[in-house]
Design a protein around this motif. Structure first.
Motif, PDB file in Angstrom:
ATOM      1  N   ILE A   5      -6.808  12.858 -24.523  1.00  0.00           N
ATOM      2  CA  ILE A   5      -6.152  12.251 -25.677  1.00  0.00           C
ATOM      3  C   ILE A   5      -7.086  11.197 -26.258  1.00  0.00           C
ATOM      4  N   TRP A   6      -7.233  11.224 -27.574  1.00  0.00           N
ATOM      5  CA  TRP A   6      -8.002  10.212 -28.302  1.00  0.00           C
ATOM      6  C   TRP A   6      -7.038   9.503 -29.242  1.00  0.00           C
ATOM      7  N   ILE A   7      -6.947   8.183 -29.157  1.00  0.00           N
ATOM      8  CA  ILE A   7      -6.016   7.404 -29.968  1.00  0.00           C
ATOM      9  C   ILE A   7      -6.782   6.328 -30.729  1.00  0.00           C
ATOM     10  N   GLN A   8      -6.472   6.205 -32.005  1.00  0.00           N
ATOM     11  CA  GLN A   8      -7.042   5.143 -32.826  1.00  0.00           C
ATOM     12  C   GLN A   8      -5.925   4.549 -33.683  1.00  0.00           C
ATOM     13  N   THR A   9      -6.056   3.258 -33.979  1.00  0.00           N
ATOM     14  CA  THR A   9      -5.077   2.571 -34.807  1.00  0.00           C
ATOM     15  C   THR A   9      -5.797   1.840 -35.948  1.00  0.00           C
ATOM     16  N   SER A  10      -5.017   1.479 -36.948  1.00  0.00           N
ATOM     17  CA  SER A  10      -5.553   0.719 -38.075  1.00  0.00           C
ATOM     18  C   SER A  10      -4.474  -0.257 -38.520  1.00  0.00           C
ATOM     19  N   PHE A  11      -4.864  -1.508 -38.712  1.00  0.00           N
ATOM     20  CA  PHE A  11      -3.900  -2.539 -39.089  1.00  0.00           C
ATOM     21  C   PHE A  11      -4.468  -3.364 -40.234  1.00  0.00           C
ATOM     22  N   HIS A  12      -3.641  -3.629 -41.218  1.00  0.00           N
ATOM     23  CA  HIS A  12      -4.046  -4.462 -42.357  1.00  0.00           C
ATOM     24  C   HIS A  12      -3.302  -5.791 -42.235  1.00  0.00           C
ATOM     25  N   PRO A  13      -4.010  -6.876 -41.836  1.00  0.00           N
ATOM     26  CA  PRO A  13      -3.327  -8.142 -41.584  1.00  0.00           C
ATOM     27  C   PRO A  13      -2.671  -8.758 -42.828  1.00  0.00           C
ATOM     28  N   ALA A  14      -3.233  -8.563 -43.993  1.00  0.00           N
ATOM     29  CA  ALA A  14      -2.648  -9.160 -45.200  1.00  0.00           C
ATOM     30  C   ALA A  14      -1.308  -8.518 -45.543  1.00  0.00           C
ATOM     31  N   PHE A  15      -1.203  -7.213 -45.356  1.00  0.00           N
ATOM     32  CA  PHE A  15       0.034  -6.508 -45.689  1.00  0.00           C
ATOM     33  C   PHE A  15       0.921  -6.270 -44.479  1.00  0.00           C
ATOM     34  N   LYS A  16       0.410  -6.573 -43.289  1.00  0.00           N
ATOM     35  CA  LYS A  16       1.134  -6.375 -42.033  1.00  0.00           C
ATOM     36  C   LYS A  16       1.642  -4.949 -41.870  1.00  0.00           C
ATOM     37  N   CYS A  17       0.815  -4.003 -42.327  1.00  0.00           N
ATOM     38  CA  CYS A  17       1.153  -2.595 -42.160  1.00  0.00           C
ATOM     39  C   CYS A  17       0.118  -1.974 -41.224  1.00  0.00           C
ATOM     40  N   GLY A  18       0.537  -0.942 -40.537  1.00  0.00           N
ATOM     41  CA  GLY A  18      -0.377  -0.318 -39.596  1.00  0.00           C
ATOM     42  C   GLY A  18      -0.208   1.179 -39.557  1.00  0.00           C
ATOM     43  N   GLY A  19      -1.241   1.817 -39.040  1.00  0.00           N
ATOM     44  CA  GLY A  19      -1.227   3.265 -38.868  1.00  0.00           C
ATOM     45  C   GLY A  19      -1.816   3.616 -37.525  1.00  0.00           C
ATOM     46  N   TRP A  20      -1.501   4.793 -37.058  1.00  0.00           N
ATOM     47  CA  TRP A  20      -2.020   5.287 -35.792  1.00  0.00           C
ATOM     48  C   TRP A  20      -2.220   6.788 -35.890  1.00  0.00           C
ATOM     49  N   ALA A  21      -3.064   7.292 -35.034  1.00  0.00           N
ATOM     50  CA  ALA A  21      -3.271   8.744 -34.967  1.00  0.00           C
ATOM     51  C   ALA A  21      -3.766   9.075 -33.573  1.00  0.00           C
ATOM     52  N   TYR A  22      -3.394  10.253 -33.133  1.00  0.00           N
ATOM     53  CA  TYR A  22      -3.943  10.753 -31.877  1.00  0.00           C
ATOM     54  C   TYR A  22      -4.347  12.202 -32.045  1.00  0.00           C
ATOM     55  N   VAL A  23      -5.305  12.584 -31.251  1.00  0.00           N
ATOM     56  CA  VAL A  23      -5.727  13.979 -31.122  1.00  0.00           C
ATOM     57  C   VAL A  23      -5.616  14.294 -29.641  1.00  0.00           C
ATOM     58  N   ARG A  24      -5.041  15.439 -29.333  1.00  0.00           N
ATOM     59  CA  ARG A  24      -4.810  15.811 -27.933  1.00  0.00           C
ATOM     60  C   ARG A  24      -5.344  17.210 -27.674  1.00  0.00           C
ATOM     61  N   ARG A  25      -6.044  17.353 -26.559  1.00  0.00           N
ATOM     62  CA  ARG A  25      -6.522  18.673 -26.139  1.00  0.00           C
ATOM     63  C   ARG A  25      -5.889  19.003 -24.798  1.00  0.00           C
TER      64      ARG A  25
END
Length: 159
Positions: A5-25
């Motif tokens: 499993i590969w997991i990465q996240t992204s967060f924007h501190p000014a807007f306090k919004c975030g995203g995530w994604a994973y890839v699984r084999r």
């Protein structure tokens, strides 16, 4: 073969919004999912991604590469049967920590910290996490599968 499993996240501190994604084999099969939320935290995004990535995965060994070292270290302790106690115990996102504790039961995870790099599953997941962050900022919370044609283009993912 160990599932990966590969997991990465992204967060924007000014807007306090975030995203995530994973890839699984799993063997020769690949899958992935991305999601995001408004008014969230980086830890919540990492936990959400890890819980989602483990969902439906059969018990057994799994290699997990993720970008949030604090979540990875705490999850490794939980999986080893030594959850943090006292001041080291999580105090936020307890709903997700409980889900993660249940998801780690019967698994033998090996955690590693992974920063995105081009032409790898981590780079692919990072791009989807950024896309998910922006979508969540514009439209609100969501989670959806990454299309198979996109997953087929990830270098090093398929056998």
């Amino acid at each position: 073969m160990t599932d990966q499993i590969w997991i990465q996240t992204s967060f924007h501190p000014a807007f306090k919004c975030g995203g995530w994604a994973y890839v699984r084999r799993q063997g020769a099969e690949a899958s992935g999912q991305a999601g995001g939320a408004r008014y969230t935290t980086p830890q919540r995004m990492a936990l959400t991604a890890l819980v989602a990535a483990l969902k439906g995965l059969p018990p057994g060994p799994v290699a997990i590469q993720m970008d949030d070292g604090a979540v990875a270290r705490t999850a490794a302790l939980i999986a080893a049967g030594r959850p943090p106690q006292g001041d080291a115990a999580p105090t936020e996102d307890l709903d997700l920590w409980a889900q993660l504790t249940a998801a780690l039961a019967g698994r033998k995870p090996a955690f590693a910290i992974a920063r995105p790099s081009k032409a790898t599953p981590t780079g692919f997941a990072a791009a989807w996490a950024e896309l998910a962050r922006d979508k969540a900022n514009a439209q609100g919370a969501f989670a959806s599968a990454i299309p198979r044609p996109n997953l087929a283009k990830v270098p090093g993912l398929l056998l």
